[in-house]
Design an enzyme around this catalytic site. Structure first.
Site, PDB file in Angstrom:
ATOM      1  N   PHE A  12      39.755  30.138  41.769  1.00 25.69           N
ATOM      2  CA  PHE A  12      40.373  30.978  42.807  1.00 25.69           C
ATOM      3  C   PHE A  12      39.361  31.398  43.890  1.00 25.69           C
ATOM      4  O   PHE A  12      39.452  30.966  45.045  1.00 25.69           O
ATOM      5  CB  PHE A  12      41.008  32.189  42.108  1.00 25.69           C
ATOM      6  N   THR A 133      31.558  41.218  38.509  1.00 25.07           N
ATOM      7  CA  THR A 133      32.759  42.051  38.595  1.00 25.07           C
ATOM      8  C   THR A 133      32.440  43.536  38.446  1.00 25.07           C
ATOM      9  O   THR A 133      31.423  43.898  37.837  1.00 25.07           O
ATOM     10  CB  THR A 133      33.731  41.619  37.465  1.00 25.07           C
ATOM     11  N   ASP A 134      33.328  44.376  38.950  1.00 27.09           N
ATOM     12  CA  ASP A 134      33.173  45.829  38.747  1.00 27.09           C
ATOM     13  C   ASP A 134      33.504  46.235  37.309  1.00 27.09           C
ATOM     14  O   ASP A 134      33.205  47.359  36.895  1.00 27.09           O
ATOM     15  CB  ASP A 134      34.056  46.622  39.737  1.00 27.09           C
ATOM     16  N   GLU A 135      34.117  45.302  36.544  1.00 28.98           N
ATOM     17  CA  GLU A 135      34.537  45.668  35.184  1.00 28.98           C
ATOM     18  C   GLU A 135      33.338  45.943  34.268  1.00 28.98           C
ATOM     19  O   GLU A 135      33.487  46.548  33.212  1.00 28.98           O
ATOM     20  CB  GLU A 135      35.444  44.586  34.590  1.00 28.98           C
ATOM     21  N   TYR A 158      35.540  40.081  27.971  1.00 24.27           N
ATOM     22  CA  TYR A 158      35.257  39.504  29.297  1.00 24.27           C
ATOM     23  C   TYR A 158      34.169  40.310  30.006  1.00 24.27           C
ATOM     24  O   TYR A 158      33.146  39.749  30.431  1.00 24.27           O
ATOM     25  CB  TYR A 158      36.535  39.479  30.153  1.00 24.27           C
ATOM     26  N   LYS A 162      30.310  39.262  31.091  1.00 21.31           N
ATOM     27  CA  LYS A 162      29.808  39.307  32.474  1.00 21.31           C
ATOM     28  C   LYS A 162      28.600  40.254  32.573  1.00 21.31           C
ATOM     29  O   LYS A 162      27.640  39.976  33.296  1.00 21.31           O
ATOM     30  CB  LYS A 162      30.917  39.756  33.440  1.00 21.31           C
ATOM     31  N   ASN A 257      49.086  49.777  39.184  1.00 16.60           N
ATOM     32  CA  ASN A 257      49.745  48.490  38.921  1.00 16.60           C
ATOM     33  C   ASN A 257      51.226  48.539  39.267  1.00 16.60           C
ATOM     34  O   ASN A 257      51.773  47.592  39.833  1.00 16.60           O
ATOM     35  CB  ASN A 257      49.572  48.099  37.449  1.00 16.60           C
TER      36      ASN A 257
HETATM   37  N1  LIG Z   1      39.373  37.333  40.169  1.00 19.62           N
HETATM   38  C1  LIG Z   1      38.839  38.538  40.394  1.00 19.62           C
HETATM   39  O1  LIG Z   1      39.564  39.490  40.723  1.00 19.62           O
HETATM   40  C2  LIG Z   1      37.344  38.733  40.281  1.00 19.62           C
HETATM   41  C3  LIG Z   1      36.802  39.942  40.741  1.00 19.62           C
HETATM   42  C4  LIG Z   1      35.407  40.101  40.682  1.00 19.62           C
HETATM   43  C5  LIG Z   1      34.599  39.090  40.195  1.00 19.62           C
HETATM   44  N2  LIG Z   1      35.154  37.938  39.738  1.00 19.62           N
HETATM   45  C6  LIG Z   1      34.241  36.880  39.252  1.00 19.62           C
HETATM   46  O2  LIG Z   1      34.297  35.843  40.215  1.00 19.62           O
HETATM   47  C7  LIG Z   1      34.115  34.575  39.583  1.00 19.62           C
HETATM   48  C8  LIG Z   1      35.262  33.663  39.911  1.00 19.62           C
HETATM   49  O3  LIG Z   1      36.476  34.278  39.476  1.00 19.62           O
HETATM   50  P1  LIG Z   1      37.890  33.557  39.695  1.00 19.62           P
HETATM   51  O4  LIG Z   1      38.922  34.603  39.647  1.00 19.62           O
HETATM   52  O5  LIG Z   1      37.810  32.637  40.856  1.00 19.62           O
HETATM   53  O6  LIG Z   1      37.960  32.695  38.353  1.00 19.62           O
HETATM   54  P2  LIG Z   1      38.852  31.429  37.993  1.00 19.62           P
HETATM   55  O7  LIG Z   1      39.148  31.561  36.541  1.00 19.62           O
HETATM   56  O8  LIG Z   1      39.991  31.282  38.952  1.00 19.62           O
HETATM   57  O9  LIG Z   1      37.888  30.172  38.249  1.00 19.62           O
HETATM   58  C9  LIG Z   1      36.795  29.892  37.424  1.00 19.62           C
HETATM   59  C10 LIG Z   1      36.381  28.453  37.704  1.00 19.62           C
HETATM   60  O10 LIG Z   1      35.208  28.167  36.922  1.00 19.62           O
HETATM   61  C11 LIG Z   1      35.364  26.894  36.312  1.00 19.62           C
HETATM   62  N3  LIG Z   1      34.550  26.902  35.081  1.00 19.62           N
HETATM   63  C12 LIG Z   1      34.783  27.612  33.942  1.00 19.62           C
HETATM   64  N4  LIG Z   1      33.816  27.351  33.036  1.00 19.62           N
HETATM   65  C13 LIG Z   1      32.949  26.484  33.626  1.00 19.62           C
HETATM   66  C14 LIG Z   1      31.731  25.861  33.204  1.00 19.62           C
HETATM   67  N5  LIG Z   1      31.225  26.091  31.988  1.00 19.62           N
HETATM   68  N6  LIG Z   1      31.103  25.025  34.064  1.00 19.62           N
HETATM   69  C15 LIG Z   1      31.622  24.784  35.295  1.00 19.62           C
HETATM   70  N7  LIG Z   1      32.770  25.334  35.741  1.00 19.62           N
HETATM   71  C16 LIG Z   1      33.422  26.185  34.919  1.00 19.62           C
HETATM   72  C17 LIG Z   1      36.851  26.764  36.049  1.00 19.62           C
HETATM   73  O11 LIG Z   1      37.246  25.412  35.913  1.00 19.62           O
HETATM   74  C18 LIG Z   1      37.430  27.414  37.306  1.00 19.62           C
HETATM   75  O12 LIG Z   1      37.597  26.473  38.346  1.00 19.62           O
HETATM   76  C19 LIG Z   1      33.997  34.878  38.075  1.00 19.62           C
HETATM   77  O13 LIG Z   1      32.633  34.889  37.730  1.00 19.62           O
HETATM   78  C20 LIG Z   1      34.600  36.267  37.929  1.00 19.62           C
HETATM   79  O14 LIG Z   1      33.988  36.951  36.863  1.00 19.62           O
HETATM   80  C21 LIG Z   1      36.512  37.730  39.783  1.00 19.62           C
END
Ligand SMILES: NC(=O)c1ccc[n+]([C@@H]2O[C@H](COP(=O)([O-])OP(=O)(O)OC[C@H]3O[C@@H](n4cnc5c(N)ncnc54)[C@H](O)[C@@H]3O)[C@@H](O)[C@H]2O)c1
Length: 347
Positions: A12, A133-135, A158, A162, A257
């Protein structure tokens, strides 16, 4: 123009970042394992783009990452790759340790080996940016916001995984001098989000006329940020951030939510009126174990020191997101492979 090794760029936020970086004239090597959350359809428009190369692989694959760094000599590694869904971490925590801790450690080690072999000027310009993440900060009461000095208190597998990766990144800077940057961001929403997370899940279920399950009393608060604003912040940290520092990123947009779910229903009703208002589909269900009550980010540091502010408020960002999902049902159908039945809530 810079060259970035982006990990998790079929997911994403990583997918949104890759589009932004290529549009800005940068070159991207996109390393993604393509777990259930990765989707090549997100990258269709970049398939033959000369500035984008997709590589299917694992950040924990020492030889592969080492070869990619040696071949492409990126100016920065931007690490989005992770297992990212809290509900899944409650059911299967081991996968979160494997990727978010063990594989991230391998990525750090390989990057350090590469970085210390670079000529001085190249090494001085190099960055490793870790997206977090803020979590990791745990849960807030009704008052206060997370700053960069808030003690870590992760509550889910999770967020614990992180937090561990953030500590490793910090240790690689302090122990080895690796030029790291860490960003801790609040909940994102926008195009290309896998429909297990709250906003796209509710859009899909409401469109299908299915019940909209809401955890507990629906009063858990999240600080929502439109994904493009997050990507802008990451680009700014890459460009101007101080090595070894962490930056909190948030939209100053706290929502319960239940308010988010009601707003999505109203937006869909305006666009595609149904027989009865979609709010009538809302059902309160048993709460998620260990469900954090409130997150809120103090983004003062990145605003003051780097000049970042979000461009989208929650109302316009959510309307844009709903319109994107309505226009991209083929993308949604493609990512849902049938093994995932959208029966869980992601919040
Ligand atoms: N979604 C949120 O609201 C949010 C908020 C803050 C931080 N984050 C952080 O941002 C980052 C991305 O989040 P997202 O929501 O896009 O996640 P997501 O789950 O949509 O995407 C994760 C991607 O990483 C790939 N992946 C997983 N394991 C892998 C590995 N071992 N090697 C290579 N690729 C791998 C997956 O195929 C996927 O494309 C994460 O680190 C998450 O902790 C997310």
């Amino acid at each position: 123009m810079s060259t970035f090794l982006v990990t998790g760029g079929a997911g994403f936020i990583g997918g949104n970042f890759v589009h932004r970086a290529v549009a800005a004239g940068h070159r991207v090597i996109n390393l993604d394992k393509l777990t259930y959350a990765g989707n090549l359809a997100t990258l269709t428009s970049l398939r033959d783009h000369p500035s984008h190369r997709f590589v299917r692989g694992d950040i924990g694959d020492h030889a592969l990452v080492s070869a990619l760094l040696a071949e492409h000599r990126p100016d920065a590694v931007v690490n989005f790759a992770a297992e990212s869904h809290v509900d899944r971490s409650i059911d299967h925590p081991a996968a979160f340790i494997e990727t978010n801790v063990t594989a991230t450690l391998t990525l750090l080690e390989v990057t350090r080996n590469h970085w210390r072999g670079l000529p001085a000027a190249e090494g001085a310009a190099f960055r490793f940016l870790h997206v977090s993440t803020d979590e990791v900060y745990g849960s807030l009461g009704p008052e206060g916001r997370f700053t960069e000095s808030t003690p870590y208190a992760p509550n889910s597998p999770y967020s614990a995984s992180k937090a561990a990766s953030d500590h490793l990144v910090r240790a690689f800077h302090h122990t080895y001098g690796l030029p790291t940057l860490t960003t801790n961001c609040s909940n994102n929403y926008g195009p290309y989000q896998f429909p297990e997370k709250l906003i796209p899940l509710v859009i899909q279920k409401a469109l299908a006329g299915e019940e909209l399950p809401v955890y507990g009393d629906g009063m858990n608060v999240r600080d929502w940020l439109f994904v493009e604003d997050h990507c802008d912040a990451i680009a700014m940290v890459l460009e101007k951030g101080v090595r070894g520092e962490t930056y909190n990123i948030g939209g100053d947009s706290e929502q319960t939510n239940i308010a988010v779910v009601r707003t999505i229903c109203a937006l869909l009703d305006e666009r595609l009126p149904a027989k009865s208002p979609r709010e009538s589909l809302i059902r309160f269900v048993r709460d998620r174990p260990g469900h954090d009550r409130r997150y809120a980010i103090d983004a003062g540091k990145i605003q003051r020191e780097l000049g970042w502010t979000p461009c989208n408020d929650f109302g316009s960002g959510l309307a844009h997101t709903v319109d994107w999902y309505l226009a991209n049902q083929a993308w949604v159908a493609g990512i849902l492979d049938g093994s995932y039945r959208m029966e869980r809530l992601g919040q």
